[in-house]
Design a protein around this motif. Structure first.
Motif, PDB file in Angstrom:
ATOM      1  N   ASP A   1      -8.490  11.930  -6.983  1.00  0.00           N
ATOM      2  CA  ASP A   1      -8.512  10.548  -6.479  1.00  0.00           C
ATOM      3  C   ASP A   1      -7.262  10.232  -5.664  1.00  0.00           C
ATOM      4  N   SER A   2      -6.102  10.703  -6.123  1.00  0.00           N
ATOM      5  CA  SER A   2      -4.858  10.436  -5.392  1.00  0.00           C
ATOM      6  C   SER A   2      -4.818  11.185  -4.062  1.00  0.00           C
ATOM      7  N   TYR A   3      -5.315  12.425  -4.063  1.00  0.00           N
ATOM      8  CA  TYR A   3      -5.376  13.161  -2.796  1.00  0.00           C
ATOM      9  C   TYR A   3      -6.322  12.473  -1.814  1.00  0.00           C
ATOM     10  N   ALA A   4      -7.445  11.958  -2.309  1.00  0.00           N
ATOM     11  CA  ALA A   4      -8.386  11.248  -1.446  1.00  0.00           C
ATOM     12  C   ALA A   4      -7.735   9.987  -0.874  1.00  0.00           C
ATOM     13  N   ARG A   5      -6.990   9.278  -1.684  1.00  0.00           N
ATOM     14  CA  ARG A   5      -6.287   8.092  -1.195  1.00  0.00           C
ATOM     15  C   ARG A   5      -5.231   8.468  -0.153  1.00  0.00           C
ATOM     16  N   ALA A   6      -4.569   9.613  -0.364  1.00  0.00           N
ATOM     17  CA  ALA A   6      -3.576  10.074   0.613  1.00  0.00           C
ATOM     18  C   ALA A   6      -4.248  10.329   1.963  1.00  0.00           C
ATOM     19  N   PHE A   7      -5.428  10.918   1.923  1.00  0.00           N
ATOM     20  CA  PHE A   7      -6.161  11.137   3.169  1.00  0.00           C
ATOM     21  C   PHE A   7      -6.485   9.805   3.839  1.00  0.00           C
TER      22      PHE A   7
ATOM     23  N   MET B   1       0.844  -1.181   0.000  1.00  0.00           N
ATOM     24  CA  MET B   1       0.000   0.000   0.000  1.00  0.00           C
ATOM     25  C   MET B   1       0.887   1.242   0.000  1.00  0.00           C
ATOM     26  N   PRO B   2       0.687   2.154  -0.933  1.00  0.00           N
ATOM     27  CA  PRO B   2       1.535   3.359  -0.981  1.00  0.00           C
ATOM     28  C   PRO B   2       1.278   4.269   0.212  1.00  0.00           C
ATOM     29  N   ASP B   3       2.304   5.038   0.584  1.00  0.00           N
ATOM     30  CA  ASP B   3       2.113   5.943   1.714  1.00  0.00           C
ATOM     31  C   ASP B   3       1.545   7.276   1.242  1.00  0.00           C
ATOM     32  N   ALA B   4       1.108   8.082   2.191  1.00  0.00           N
ATOM     33  CA  ALA B   4       0.430   9.333   1.886  1.00  0.00           C
ATOM     34  C   ALA B   4       1.316  10.305   1.107  1.00  0.00           C
ATOM     35  N   ASP B   5       2.597  10.396   1.458  1.00  0.00           N
ATOM     36  CA  ASP B   5       3.483  11.327   0.753  1.00  0.00           C
ATOM     37  C   ASP B   5       3.638  10.938  -0.711  1.00  0.00           C
ATOM     38  N   LEU B   6       3.759   9.654  -0.979  1.00  0.00           N
ATOM     39  CA  LEU B   6       3.866   9.181  -2.356  1.00  0.00           C
ATOM     40  C   LEU B   6       2.582   9.492  -3.125  1.00  0.00           C
ATOM     41  N   LEU B   7       1.451   9.292  -2.495  1.00  0.00           N
ATOM     42  CA  LEU B   7       0.176   9.583  -3.149  1.00  0.00           C
ATOM     43  C   LEU B   7       0.010  11.069  -3.423  1.00  0.00           C
ATOM     44  N   LYS B   8       0.490  11.911  -2.521  1.00  0.00           N
ATOM     45  CA  LYS B   8       0.425  13.358  -2.754  1.00  0.00           C
ATOM     46  C   LYS B   8       1.323  13.773  -3.913  1.00  0.00           C
ATOM     47  N   ARG B   9       2.498  13.154  -4.002  1.00  0.00           N
ATOM     48  CA  ARG B   9       3.381  13.455  -5.143  1.00  0.00           C
ATOM     49  C   ARG B   9       2.739  12.989  -6.440  1.00  0.00           C
ATOM     50  N   LEU B  10       2.100  11.839  -6.405  1.00  0.00           N
ATOM     51  CA  LEU B  10       1.398  11.332  -7.578  1.00  0.00           C
ATOM     52  C   LEU B  10       0.260  12.279  -7.972  1.00  0.00           C
ATOM     53  N   ALA B  11      -0.455  12.796  -6.996  1.00  0.00           N
ATOM     54  CA  ALA B  11      -1.540  13.744  -7.268  1.00  0.00           C
ATOM     55  C   ALA B  11      -1.007  15.004  -7.936  1.00  0.00           C
ATOM     56  N   ARG B  12       0.113  15.527  -7.438  1.00  0.00           N
ATOM     57  CA  ARG B  12       0.702  16.724  -8.058  1.00  0.00           C
ATOM     58  C   ARG B  12       1.133  16.434  -9.495  1.00  0.00           C
ATOM     59  N   LEU B  13       1.668  15.258  -9.724  1.00  0.00           N
ATOM     60  CA  LEU B  13       2.057  14.850 -11.085  1.00  0.00           C
ATOM     61  C   LEU B  13       0.830  14.818 -11.998  1.00  0.00           C
ATOM     62  N   HIS B  14      -0.247  14.214 -11.520  1.00  0.00           N
ATOM     63  CA  HIS B  14      -1.483  14.167 -12.312  1.00  0.00           C
ATOM     64  C   HIS B  14      -1.987  15.575 -12.619  1.00  0.00           C
ATOM     65  N   ASN B  15      -1.938  16.432 -11.628  1.00  0.00           N
ATOM     66  CA  ASN B  15      -2.498  17.767 -11.777  1.00  0.00           C
ATOM     67  C   ASN B  15      -1.617  18.689 -12.616  1.00  0.00           C
ATOM     68  N   GLU B  16      -0.340  18.750 -12.293  1.00  0.00           N
ATOM     69  CA  GLU B  16       0.539  19.743 -12.913  1.00  0.00           C
ATOM     70  C   GLU B  16       1.152  19.289 -14.235  1.00  0.00           C
ATOM     71  N   VAL B  17       1.522  18.027 -14.340  1.00  0.00           N
ATOM     72  CA  VAL B  17       2.209  17.553 -15.541  1.00  0.00           C
ATOM     73  C   VAL B  17       1.235  16.913 -16.524  1.00  0.00           C
ATOM     74  N   LEU B  18       0.404  16.012 -16.024  1.00  0.00           N
ATOM     75  CA  LEU B  18      -0.501  15.278 -16.908  1.00  0.00           C
ATOM     76  C   LEU B  18      -1.815  16.013 -17.161  1.00  0.00           C
ATOM     77  N   LYS B  19      -2.035  17.086 -16.415  1.00  0.00           N
ATOM     78  CA  LYS B  19      -3.258  17.894 -16.543  1.00  0.00           C
ATOM     79  C   LYS B  19      -4.511  17.024 -16.428  1.00  0.00           C
ATOM     80  N   ASN B  20      -4.504  16.172 -15.402  1.00  0.00           N
ATOM     81  CA  ASN B  20      -5.626  15.272 -15.155  1.00  0.00           C
ATOM     82  C   ASN B  20      -6.115  15.498 -13.726  1.00  0.00           C
ATOM     83  N   PRO B  21      -6.939  16.535 -13.519  1.00  0.00           N
ATOM     84  CA  PRO B  21      -7.368  16.884 -12.167  1.00  0.00           C
ATOM     85  C   PRO B  21      -8.232  15.813 -11.502  1.00  0.00           C
TER      86      PRO B  21
END
Length: 92
Positions: A26-32, A1-21
């Motif tokens: 979903d990744s931020y929700a999983r981090a929570f 199971m990924p940890d919260a920090d990894l999921l937050k980094r993944l969320a930023r990648l989705h949002n800023e680089v992949l432009k997939n909000p």
């Protein structure tokens, strides 16, 4: 199971680089879910939802988060929750 920090980094990648909000949300929700004690996880998922107007998803998320926090605070369930209606019982 990924940890919260990894999921937050993944969320930023989705949002800023992949432009997939949506995926960022979903990744931020999983981090929570991984670390509900970190208030920034809650704030991040709300900000992601507002950015893309994912309000119905945000409502579902907040209801889930509320239930999860309630479970952590009140392991006794309903019986203990009733006592919180009385301020004297709640602090005692």
């Amino acid at each position: 199971m990924p940890d919260a920090d990894l999921l937050k980094r993944l969320a930023r990648l989705h949002n800023e680089v992949l432009k997939n909000p949506r995926s960022a949300f979903d990744s931020y929700a999983r981090a929570f879910n991984e670390d509900p004690s970190d208030p920034s996880n809650y704030e991040d998922v709300i900000a992601a939802a507002k950015e893309e107007e994912l309000f119905s998803e945000l409502i579902e998320y907040i209801q889930m988060a509320r239930a999860r926090v309630r479970e952590r605070i009140q392991p006794g369930g309903r019986q203990r929750a009733r006592g919180l209606d009385d301020p004297l019982l709640a602090i005692g």
